[in-house]
Design a protein around this motif. Structure first.
Motif, short mmCIF file in Angstrom:
data_model
loop_
_atom_site.label_atom_id
_atom_site.label_comp_id
_atom_site.label_asym_id
_atom_site.label_seq_id
_atom_site.Cartn_x
_atom_site.Cartn_y
_atom_site.Cartn_z
N VAL A 25 0.86 -1.19 0.00
CA VAL A 25 0.00 0.00 0.00
C VAL A 25 0.90 1.24 0.00
CG1 VAL A 25 -1.81 1.31 1.17
CG2 VAL A 25 -1.81 -1.19 1.29
N THR A 26 0.90 1.94 -1.11
CA THR A 26 1.64 3.19 -1.21
C THR A 26 0.72 4.32 -0.81
OG1 THR A 26 2.95 2.33 -3.06
CG2 THR A 26 2.94 4.73 -2.74
N GLY A 27 1.05 5.01 0.26
CA GLY A 27 0.22 6.09 0.74
C GLY A 27 0.63 7.42 0.13
N PRO A 172 -11.37 -2.13 8.89
CA PRO A 172 -10.94 -3.54 8.93
C PRO A 172 -10.95 -4.21 7.56
CG PRO A 172 -12.45 -3.08 10.73
CD PRO A 172 -12.48 -1.88 9.83
N TYR A 173 -11.88 -3.81 6.70
CA TYR A 173 -11.95 -4.40 5.36
C TYR A 173 -10.77 -3.94 4.50
CZ TYR A 173 -16.63 -5.73 6.81
OH TYR A 173 -17.70 -6.27 7.49
N LEU A 174 -10.38 -2.68 4.66
CA LEU A 174 -9.21 -2.19 3.92
C LEU A 174 -7.95 -2.90 4.40
CD1 LEU A 174 -9.99 1.64 3.82
CD2 LEU A 174 -10.18 0.00 1.94
N LYS A 175 -7.85 -3.14 5.70
CA LYS A 175 -6.70 -3.88 6.23
C LYS A 175 -6.69 -5.31 5.71
CE LYS A 175 -6.18 -1.33 10.59
NZ LYS A 175 -6.29 -1.43 12.08
N ARG A 176 -7.87 -5.91 5.66
CA ARG A 176 -7.98 -7.28 5.14
C ARG A 176 -7.53 -7.34 3.69
NH1 ARG A 176 -13.79 -9.96 5.92
NH2 ARG A 176 -13.29 -9.31 8.06
N VAL A 183 -3.64 -7.42 -4.69
CA VAL A 183 -3.53 -6.27 -5.58
C VAL A 183 -2.82 -5.13 -4.84
CG1 VAL A 183 -4.78 -4.63 -7.04
CG2 VAL A 183 -5.74 -6.91 -6.65
N PRO A 184 -1.72 -4.60 -5.40
CA PRO A 184 -1.09 -3.44 -4.77
C PRO A 184 -2.03 -2.24 -4.83
CG PRO A 184 -0.10 -3.85 -6.91
CD PRO A 184 -1.01 -5.01 -6.63
N MET A 185 -1.92 -1.37 -3.82
CA MET A 185 -2.84 -0.25 -3.72
C MET A 185 -2.10 1.07 -3.56
SD MET A 185 -5.81 -1.75 -1.18
CE MET A 185 -4.72 -2.52 0.00
N VAL A 186 -2.73 2.13 -4.05
CA VAL A 186 -2.32 3.50 -3.76
C VAL A 186 -3.45 4.10 -2.93
CG1 VAL A 186 -1.80 5.79 -4.68
CG2 VAL A 186 -0.93 3.75 -5.84
N PHE A 187 -3.12 4.51 -1.71
CA PHE A 187 -4.12 5.00 -0.77
C PHE A 187 -3.89 6.48 -0.51
CE2 PHE A 187 -5.13 5.66 3.86
CZ PHE A 187 -6.51 5.63 3.73
N VAL A 188 -4.88 7.29 -0.83
CA VAL A 188 -4.79 8.74 -0.70
C VAL A 188 -5.52 9.19 0.56
CG1 VAL A 188 -5.34 10.97 -1.75
CG2 VAL A 188 -4.70 9.02 -3.20
N SER A 189 -4.86 10.00 1.39
CA SER A 189 -5.51 10.51 2.59
C SER A 189 -4.73 11.71 3.12
CB SER A 189 -5.59 9.42 3.67
OG SER A 189 -6.23 9.91 4.84
N HIS A 190 -5.48 12.58 3.84
CA HIS A 190 -4.84 13.67 4.58
C HIS A 190 -4.85 13.37 6.07
CE1 HIS A 190 -9.16 14.65 4.70
NE2 HIS A 190 -8.89 15.12 5.90
N ASP A 191 -5.31 12.15 6.42
CA ASP A 191 -5.43 11.74 7.82
C ASP A 191 -4.24 10.86 8.19
OD1 ASP A 191 -6.15 10.13 10.14
OD2 ASP A 191 -8.16 10.96 9.93
N ALA A 192 -3.36 11.36 9.06
CA ALA A 192 -2.14 10.64 9.41
C ALA A 192 -2.44 9.32 10.11
CB ALA A 192 -1.23 11.50 10.29
N ASP A 193 -3.51 9.27 10.91
CA ASP A 193 -3.85 8.04 11.62
C ASP A 193 -4.30 6.97 10.65
OD1 ASP A 193 -4.31 6.53 14.10
OD2 ASP A 193 -6.42 6.68 13.54
N GLU A 194 -5.16 7.32 9.68
CA GLU A 194 -5.56 6.37 8.65
C GLU A 194 -4.34 5.86 7.90
OE1 GLU A 194 -9.84 8.47 7.45
OE2 GLU A 194 -8.29 8.19 5.94
N MET A 195 -3.48 6.77 7.52
CA MET A 195 -2.29 6.41 6.75
C MET A 195 -1.39 5.46 7.55
SD MET A 195 -0.99 6.98 3.71
CE MET A 195 -1.98 8.37 3.20
N ALA A 199 -0.91 2.15 5.30
CA ALA A 199 0.17 2.24 4.32
C ALA A 199 1.40 1.44 4.73
CB ALA A 199 0.56 3.71 4.10
N THR A 200 2.11 0.93 3.74
CA THR A 200 3.39 0.28 3.98
C THR A 200 4.56 1.17 3.52
OG1 THR A 200 3.21 -0.90 1.86
CG2 THR A 200 2.43 -2.04 3.82
N GLN A 201 4.30 2.06 2.58
CA GLN A 201 5.24 3.10 2.20
C GLN A 201 4.45 4.39 2.00
OE1 GLN A 201 7.46 1.17 -1.20
NE2 GLN A 201 9.23 1.82 -0.02
#
Length: 226
Positions: A25-27, A172-176, A183-195, A199-201
């Motif tokens: 997960v690329t944040g 929990p579903y996103l973590k699952r 599938v690799p993911m790109v996760f966009v957020s302005h929330d540091a806690d969510e990230m 995220a893994t990077q």
């Protein structure tokens, strides 16, 4: 592996970003206006950079110097928006099947069952989006994207429109999904806690530039109130 090295002028604002990520997960992290959505739109092919290169593994999706610009529908990239964007006149089952039909893919009942069970949406199949909660709609949007058999999944602020209760429901579903590693993911957020939780990077963006790149340790720490 996701390789991005692009420049795009957008009025008085410009995006000039380069990074290579091998994370599950690329944040993309940054405040509003940092260039996050502009960047994912370029990865998806919805916006064409002025120059640069975008590649997923060995497949080049955009190369300005070689005049390569693979159109969005041929990139095999799933895109989940903040507002789910389900078709209100279709049932959940029909919404889930939309990506497969648009990509002319053969039905895979076993995969459909696996994804609906993973996202816990099997009991929603006969319902319309208007009767779903925000968290349920986002889970259906995730399922639709996954059933299109993407090589990369873009999640653009998928919890941005949800209240705290619904965020806690979908996280929990996103973590699952991340831990399944399909599938690799790109996760966009302005929330540091969510990230920090997903995220893994992390690519930290500021005014259209990379301010930092690394693990979640680069994210700002929340200082508790005294």
């Amino acid at each position: 592996m996701l390789r991005v090295d692009v420049f795009k002028q957008l009025g008085e604002f410009s995006v000039d970003v380069a990074f290579t990520s091998e994370g599950r997960v690329t944040g993309l992290f940054g405040s509003s206006g940092a260039g996050k959505t502009s960047l994912v739109s370029m990865i998806a092919g919805l916006v064409q950079p002025d120059r640069g290169i975008i590649a997923v593994d060995s497949d080049v999706l955009y190369d300005g110097s070689a005049r390569i610009h693979v159109p969005p529908h041929r990139r095999r990239i799933g895109y989940v928006f903040q507002d789910a964007r389900l078709f209100p006149h279709l049932s959940v089952a029909q919404n889930l099947d939309y990506g497969r039909r648009m990509n002319r893919l053969t039905r895979d009942p076993a995969e459909e069952t696996r994804i609906t069970e993973m996202l816990d949406i099997g009991h929603l199949l006969d319902r319309r989006p208007g009767g779903l909660s925000g968290g349920e709609r986002q889970r259906v949007a995730l399922g639709r994207a996954l059933l299109s058999q993407p090589r990369l999944l873009l999640l653009d602020e998928p919890m941005g429109a949800l209240d705290e209760e619904r965020k806690a429901e979908i996280l929990p579903y996103l973590k699952r999904l991340r831990d399944a590693g399909d599938v690799p993911m790109v996760f966009v957020s302005h929330d540091a806690d969510e990230m920090r939780q997903l995220a893994t990077q992390v690519v930290m963006l500021k005014r259209g530039r990379v301010a930092a790149f690394g693990g979640t340790e680069i994210l700002p720490r929340i200082i508790p109130a005294a």
